[in-house]
Structure formats: structure tokens, C-alpha cells
Write a protein that holds these residues in place. Sequence first.
Motif, PDB file in Angstrom:
ATOM      1  N   UNK A  62       0.811  -1.215   0.000  1.00  0.00           N
ATOM      2  CA  UNK A  62       0.000   0.000   0.000  1.00  0.00           C
ATOM      3  C   UNK A  62       0.844   1.265   0.000  1.00  0.00           C
ATOM      4  N   UNK A  63       0.197   2.393  -0.300  1.00  0.00           N
ATOM      5  CA  UNK A  63       0.898   3.671  -0.233  1.00  0.00           C
ATOM      6  C   UNK A  63       1.085   4.119   1.217  1.00  0.00           C
ATOM      7  N   UNK A  96      -7.153  -1.027   0.138  1.00  0.00           N
ATOM      8  CA  UNK A  96      -8.129  -1.174   1.214  1.00  0.00           C
ATOM      9  C   UNK A  96      -9.050   0.033   1.144  1.00  0.00           C
ATOM     10  N   UNK A  97     -10.342  -0.199   1.223  1.00  0.00           N
ATOM     11  CA  UNK A  97     -11.324   0.872   1.134  1.00  0.00           C
ATOM     12  C   UNK A  97     -11.925   1.166   2.497  1.00  0.00           C
ATOM     13  N   UNK A  98     -12.112   2.437   2.788  1.00  0.00           N
ATOM     14  CA  UNK A  98     -12.755   2.834   4.044  1.00  0.00           C
ATOM     15  C   UNK A  98     -14.124   2.161   4.142  1.00  0.00           C
ATOM     16  N   UNK A 120      -4.414   3.127  -0.860  1.00  0.00           N
ATOM     17  CA  UNK A 120      -4.263   2.731  -2.273  1.00  0.00           C
ATOM     18  C   UNK A 120      -3.048   1.828  -2.455  1.00  0.00           C
ATOM     19  N   UNK A 121      -3.063   1.058  -3.528  1.00  0.00           N
ATOM     20  CA  UNK A 121      -1.906   0.221  -3.867  1.00  0.00           C
ATOM     21  C   UNK A 121      -0.802   1.105  -4.415  1.00  0.00           C
ATOM     22  N   UNK A 122       0.438   0.683  -4.196  1.00  0.00           N
ATOM     23  CA  UNK A 122       1.594   1.444  -4.709  1.00  0.00           C
ATOM     24  C   UNK A 122       1.594   1.449  -6.209  1.00  0.00           C
TER      25      UNK A 122
END
Length: 122
Positions: A62-63, A96-98, A120-122
Motif C-alpha cells: 500500500x501507499x 483497502x477501502x474505508x 491505495x496500492x503502490x
Amino acid sequence: MTTEKTITCIVCPIGCKIQVKIDGQKCDVVKGNKCKQGIDYAINEALNPKRVLTSSVLVDGGNWPLVSVKTSKTVPKGKIFSVLKEIKRKKVKAPVTSGEIIIKNVAGTKVDLIATKTVKAK
């Protein structure tokens, strides 16, 4: 055996100091409440305290390295360490979403652990 305890109510900003008398699984408010919600809060806090738990979970790819999480409802205070143990072992893949459920029925509490942030994904 009867015990007396003072509980600070957190239902509203007044913060009443409510005295309760506990006798086994029976609880009576002695004094200190300014409203009915205070009575309900004090009795529940004396007999079956519950908390909303907040923490974070590791994110792979993830970022951000972590995502903030919380329980969808209150969990019994006695289950908090079991919930934290399960959270510590958990790792999720980005994105991953809130609002996403991270752990369903965490530690057998019938309460879900949900993400409170989007990663968000990198």
C-alpha cells in the motif's frame, strides 16, 4: 456481597459522577445522575462494560504501511485483549477501502473490524 462504586457518565458533556450499588448481577443507582440516560449508562458500565476499539492493521503493497481500523460496535471490555491479539496477527493486501470489513466476527464477538481509511496500492 454489596459494593459501591462511582462511575463518571460519558453520555453528555456534564460528566455526572454517579454512585451505584452492585449486588451480584443487580445494580441500583444511588445518586448523582441528572438524566435517565445516565442511569442506563451507569448500570451497563457497572455490570457489562463495553468499548469501541480502535487500532491499525499492517498493509502489504500500500501507499501507507498501516490502515486505521475500529470495531463496528462495542465489544465487551473483557474481550479487548483477544481482539487486539487477532488484530496484531492480521495483514491485508492493498488496496483497502474505508468501510471495508477487515476481520468478520473478530475474536468471536459477533462484531466486525472495519477500515476507517482508504489505502491505495503502490
